[in-house]
Design a protein around this motif. Structure first.
Motif, PDB file in Angstrom:
ATOM      1  N   GLU A 118      -0.300 -42.105  84.928  1.00  0.00           N
ATOM      2  CA  GLU A 118      -1.613 -41.537  84.580  1.00  0.00           C
ATOM      3  C   GLU A 118      -1.533 -40.012  84.546  1.00  0.00           C
ATOM      4  O   GLU A 118      -2.011 -39.375  83.599  1.00  0.00           O
ATOM      5  CB  GLU A 118      -2.680 -41.974  85.593  1.00  0.00           C
ATOM      6  N   ALA A 119      -0.912 -39.415  85.563  1.00  0.00           N
ATOM      7  CA  ALA A 119      -0.787 -37.953  85.631  1.00  0.00           C
ATOM      8  C   ALA A 119      -0.007 -37.417  84.434  1.00  0.00           C
ATOM      9  O   ALA A 119      -0.372 -36.384  83.863  1.00  0.00           O
ATOM     10  CB  ALA A 119      -0.111 -37.540  86.943  1.00  0.00           C
ATOM     11  N   ALA A 120       1.042 -38.108  84.037  1.00  0.00           N
ATOM     12  CA  ALA A 120       1.846 -37.665  82.895  1.00  0.00           C
ATOM     13  C   ALA A 120       1.030 -37.689  81.600  1.00  0.00           C
ATOM     14  O   ALA A 120       1.154 -36.781  80.770  1.00  0.00           O
ATOM     15  CB  ALA A 120       3.094 -38.529  82.756  1.00  0.00           C
ATOM     16  N   LEU A 121       0.196 -38.705  81.418  1.00  0.00           N
ATOM     17  CA  LEU A 121      -0.648 -38.762  80.223  1.00  0.00           C
ATOM     18  C   LEU A 121      -1.579 -37.555  80.138  1.00  0.00           C
ATOM     19  O   LEU A 121      -1.749 -36.960  79.081  1.00  0.00           O
ATOM     20  CB  LEU A 121      -1.475 -40.051  80.197  1.00  0.00           C
ATOM     21  N   ILE A 122      -2.153 -37.182  81.279  1.00  0.00           N
ATOM     22  CA  ILE A 122      -3.081 -36.041  81.277  1.00  0.00           C
ATOM     23  C   ILE A 122      -2.308 -34.744  81.025  1.00  0.00           C
ATOM     24  O   ILE A 122      -2.717 -33.923  80.208  1.00  0.00           O
ATOM     25  CB  ILE A 122      -3.871 -35.963  82.598  1.00  0.00           C
ATOM     26  N   ASP A 123      -1.189 -34.549  81.726  1.00  0.00           N
ATOM     27  CA  ASP A 123      -0.401 -33.324  81.545  1.00  0.00           C
ATOM     28  C   ASP A 123       0.092 -33.175  80.108  1.00  0.00           C
ATOM     29  O   ASP A 123       0.214 -32.066  79.607  1.00  0.00           O
ATOM     30  CB  ASP A 123       0.796 -33.296  82.503  1.00  0.00           C
ATOM     31  N   ASP A 124       0.373 -34.280  79.454  1.00  0.00           N
ATOM     32  CA  ASP A 124       0.858 -34.256  78.067  1.00  0.00           C
ATOM     33  C   ASP A 124      -0.281 -34.239  77.047  1.00  0.00           C
ATOM     34  O   ASP A 124      -0.041 -34.339  75.851  1.00  0.00           O
ATOM     35  CB  ASP A 124       1.758 -35.469  77.803  1.00  0.00           C
ATOM     36  N   TRP A 125      -1.513 -34.128  77.501  1.00  0.00           N
ATOM     37  CA  TRP A 125      -2.703 -34.129  76.655  1.00  0.00           C
ATOM     38  C   TRP A 125      -2.777 -35.374  75.770  1.00  0.00           C
ATOM     39  O   TRP A 125      -3.248 -35.332  74.639  1.00  0.00           O
ATOM     40  CB  TRP A 125      -2.821 -32.844  75.823  1.00  0.00           C
ATOM     41  N   ARG A 126      -2.344 -36.494  76.311  1.00  0.00           N
ATOM     42  CA  ARG A 126      -2.459 -37.780  75.632  1.00  0.00           C
ATOM     43  C   ARG A 126      -3.726 -38.460  76.166  1.00  0.00           C
ATOM     44  O   ARG A 126      -3.687 -39.529  76.769  1.00  0.00           O
ATOM     45  CB  ARG A 126      -1.200 -38.601  75.864  1.00  0.00           C
ATOM     46  N   LEU A 127      -4.842 -37.779  75.962  1.00  0.00           N
ATOM     47  CA  LEU A 127      -6.097 -38.168  76.588  1.00  0.00           C
ATOM     48  C   LEU A 127      -6.681 -39.453  76.021  1.00  0.00           C
ATOM     49  O   LEU A 127      -7.366 -40.191  76.727  1.00  0.00           O
ATOM     50  CB  LEU A 127      -7.106 -37.020  76.497  1.00  0.00           C
TER      51      LEU A 127
END
Length: 174
Positions: free
Chosen positions: A30-39
């Motif tokens: 989940e954190a990686a999705l947010i950091d990668d702007w894969r919102l």
């Protein structure tokens, strides 16, 4: 993003068999999705009846229906927030902040009939326009086991700040 998709079915296995390691992997993803702007992908981790909340720093335990919160979104509002954040007109996030999240001290605090209650500490480092900010606090999750991983029914991110200055606005997703 659409709210007309069917809810993911619950996993066949009971919550009693779920390990902390499985929960950790989910929270790291989940954190990686947010950091990668894969919102758009991130919002799909939430149930259709979800709540995403960031309470006011001076009243983290109050009822969000009775007081002011930094964020208090249901699924539709969360989807709208993501659409706004990704537009060039969203000056607070265009160009997007660079964030790096550290998630730790992950604990399963309760196993209900079909949900897990989970707590995790976080540090979010944000870089934007030559400015570096850090946000720290604790996430509180209600996770529903799904066929593949989990879905988030509730996420509450409580900041461990007595005020936001000098950190400023929360224009990104915690």
């Amino acid at each position: 993003m659409t709210t007309t998709e069917p809810e993911a079915p619950l996993a066949a296995r009971p919550v009693s068999g779920i390990t902390r390691s499985e929960v950790e992997e989910f929270l790291y993803a989940e954190a990686a999705l947010i950091d990668d702007w894969r919102l758009e992908e991130w919002v799909e981790l939430f149930t259709l009846d979800c709540t995403y909340e960031v309470p006011a720093t001076d009243a983290p335990d109050t009822d969000p229906g009775q007081t002011w919160s930094l964020i208090h979104d249901r699924r539709t509002m969360l989807e709208q927030r993501i659409i706004r954040l990704k537009k060039p007109e969203a000056h607070a996030e265009f160009p997007h902040s660079q964030t790096s999240r550290i998630i730790g001290n992950i604990r399963i605090t309760d196993r209900l009939e079909q949900t897990l209650l989970v707590e995790a500490n976080f540090i979010v480092s944000r870089m934007k326009a030559g400015k570096f900010d850090q946000y720290v606090g604790r996430h509180y999750y209600e996770l529903v086991p799904a066929l593949e991983g989990f879905l988030i029914r509730r996420k509450k991110s409580v900041l461990a700040h007595d005020r936001l200055d000098p950190q400023g606005k929360i224009s990104f997703v915690l």
